[in-house]
Design an enzyme around this catalytic site. Structure first.
Site, short mmCIF file in Angstrom:
data_model
loop_
_atom_site.label_atom_id
_atom_site.label_comp_id
_atom_site.label_asym_id
_atom_site.label_seq_id
_atom_site.Cartn_x
_atom_site.Cartn_y
_atom_site.Cartn_z
N TYR A 139 24.91 3.73 -36.68
CA TYR A 139 23.52 3.93 -36.32
C TYR A 139 22.41 3.99 -37.55
O TYR A 139 21.37 3.83 -37.24
CB TYR A 139 23.53 5.35 -35.77
N LYS A 196 39.44 5.02 -35.08
CA LYS A 196 39.91 3.81 -34.80
C LYS A 196 40.49 3.19 -35.98
O LYS A 196 40.29 2.19 -36.50
CB LYS A 196 39.03 2.87 -33.98
N ASP A 229 40.42 5.05 -27.89
CA ASP A 229 40.79 4.38 -26.79
C ASP A 229 41.68 5.51 -26.01
O ASP A 229 41.52 5.99 -24.87
CB ASP A 229 41.22 3.26 -26.85
N ASP A 253 29.07 9.35 -29.22
CA ASP A 253 27.95 8.94 -28.12
C ASP A 253 28.88 8.49 -26.92
O ASP A 253 28.46 9.04 -25.64
CB ASP A 253 27.24 7.78 -28.52
N ASP A 257 29.37 10.63 -23.00
CA ASP A 257 29.04 10.35 -21.46
C ASP A 257 30.08 10.53 -20.61
O ASP A 257 29.95 11.01 -19.37
CB ASP A 257 28.27 8.78 -21.56
C1 IPM Z 1 22.28 9.84 -27.18
C2 IPM Z 1 21.70 8.53 -26.67
C3 IPM Z 1 21.06 8.07 -27.90
C4 IPM Z 1 22.31 7.58 -28.94
C5 IPM Z 1 20.43 6.67 -28.01
C6 IPM Z 1 18.95 6.85 -27.14
C7 IPM Z 1 20.11 6.05 -29.35
O1 IPM Z 1 22.40 7.62 -26.18
O2 IPM Z 1 21.60 10.71 -27.46
O3 IPM Z 1 23.39 9.92 -26.58
O4 IPM Z 1 22.89 6.69 -28.84
O5 IPM Z 1 22.44 8.62 -29.75
MN MN Z 2 24.29 8.73 -25.56
#
Ligand code: IPM
Ligand code: MN
Ligand code: NAD
Length: 359
Positions: A139, A196, A229, A253, A257
């Site tokens: 990042y 990883k 993974d 990140d 999700d």
């Molecule tokens: C999150 C988002 C951000 C990240 C993006 C918008 C840069 O996906 O906060 O999870 O990758 O950190």
């Molecule tokens: Mn995210």
């Protein structure tokens, strides 16, 4: 002005773009309905402002947040009209990097079995936290593009891992494990580091060495490792096994999700961007969701649970508990938006929470 030590805590509110502008007002209503002694100040940082006057972060913006505020509540950034995503990078990643908010704390909790896509999984089975390194990794955007537009084009994206950065997030994970209990009151007992290192040997090697060193100082905590993974597969097969997970910026990140999916989707996931002792920032895990923005459809509970995290961080413990209890009750009574099975709009779900908190 320095009111940071005053009884009234100061919170900066930055709704941002898209559904951020819809869910954050619901989180603000919830905070106000608890009666917590806070003063909220809103800022218009986001795509509308950027498109109007090219400002992403006003001069002195980050220093102002750190100096004048106890915490920051943020919505989301991302707008199809801003193709470069420059404003999101400068505002959101800017806050994380320049305010040095190195611990991205993303709790993963299932409030009701009906919200989980997995069979036979109950709330007690999904109660872990992901601690994501938040200031380095890929990042940092170090790297470059050479010979762009030619058939010899080269793009590099460096993965920056410092001993200091790796050590402080791993230590944070062990401290978190030691000081936080599970929702049922039992102590946390395991820290799992995920990387990883079988393929990315330089960065992975550093994470492995530091994890071994730091874990040696916490003999009461079980230290575990899993490649990222395999971790994804296990999260879906058997989320019960996880307690505290620590990982780098990008893996954190992605897996959060996936973990949001276990909780009922992105509309339910909360997070904090923390540097102990410094002004920290709180935001739902989801983005600006352009396709549903402006339709009063977005689930405000991730943002409202984020408000509870913020209040807990500022030691408004009772108020935070009350917000979490109200969201749990809304889920049980199906007073929710459609993404998790209810029939309310964003505002109506937010009103239900605020009314419950005021009564
Ligand atoms: C999150 C988002 C951000 C990240 C993006 C918008 C840069 O996906 O906060 O999870 O990758 O950190
Ligand atoms: Mn995210
Ligand atoms: P997203 O989180 O915005 O949406 C992913 C999916 O989840 C979509 O189907 C969306 O409708 C749904 N969703 C998200 N939040 C929801 C909610 N509260 N209620 C109901 N459904 C919800 O991710 P994306 O589509 O990959 O990205 C859209 C934009 O947001 C992009 O510009 C991206 O860069 C940005 N983004 C910003 C942040 C942030 O500011 N923290 C986080 C993630 C993505």
């Amino acid at each position: 002005m320095d009111s940071k030590n005053a009884a009234l805590k100061r919170i900066a509110v930055i709704p941002g773009d898209g559904i951020g502008k819809e869910v954050i007002p619901q989180a603000v209503k919830a905070i106000q309905a608890t009666g917590a002694a806070v003063e909220l100040t809103e800022f218009d940082w986001g795509s509308d402002r950027y498109l109007r006057d090219q400002t992403t972060v006003p001069p002195d913006g980050f220093a102002m947040l750190t100096r004048d505020f106890d915490a920051v509540l943020v919505g989301a950034f991302g707008d199809p009209r801003v193709k470069t995503n420059i404003h999101a990078k400068e505002i959101l990643l800017g806050m994380r990097f320049k305010m040095d908010l190195y611990a991205n704390v993303r709790p993963v909790r299932l409030l009701d079995a009906a919200l989980c896509p997995l069979k036979g999984v109950e709330p007690k089975d999904v109660d872990f936290v992901v601690l994501r390194e938040n200031t380095e990794g890929v990042y940092t955007d170090a790297g470059g593009v050479f010979k762009q537009g030619t058939s010899d084009e080269i793009a590099t994206q460096e993965d920056i891992n410092t001993r200091k950065g790796v050590e402080r997030i791993i230590r944070y994970a062990f401290e978190y494990c030691q000081t936080h209990s599970k929702l049922d009151g039992s102590p946390r007992s395991k820290v799992l580091m995920s990387d990883k290192s079988n393929a990315m040997t330089h960065a992975g090697g550093l994470w492995q060495r530091v994890f071994k060193e730091v874990s040696a100082g916490y003999s009461a905590i079980t230290a575990q490792h899993m490649y990222v993974d395999a971790l994804c597969m296990q999260m879906v097969r058997d989320p019960r096994q996880f307690d505290v997970i620590v990982t780098n910026n990008m893996f954190g990140d992605i897996i959060t999700d996936l973990a949001a999916g276990l909780q009922g989707g992105l509309g339910m996931a909360a997070s904090g961007n923390i540097h102990p002792g410094k002004t920290s920032m709180f935001e739902p895990v989801h983005g600006s969701a352009p396709p549903i923005a402006g339709k009063n459809e977005a689930n405000p509970f991730g943002a409202i649970l984020t408000a509870a995290m913020l209040l807990r961080h500022l030691e408004f413990t009772k108020e935070a508990d009350r917000i979490e209890a109200a969201v749990l009750e809304a889920v049980r009574q199906k007073k929710t938006t459609q993404d998790i099975g209810g029939s309310l709009g964003t505002r109506e779900a937010g009103n239900w929470i605020a009314n419950r908190l005021s009564s």
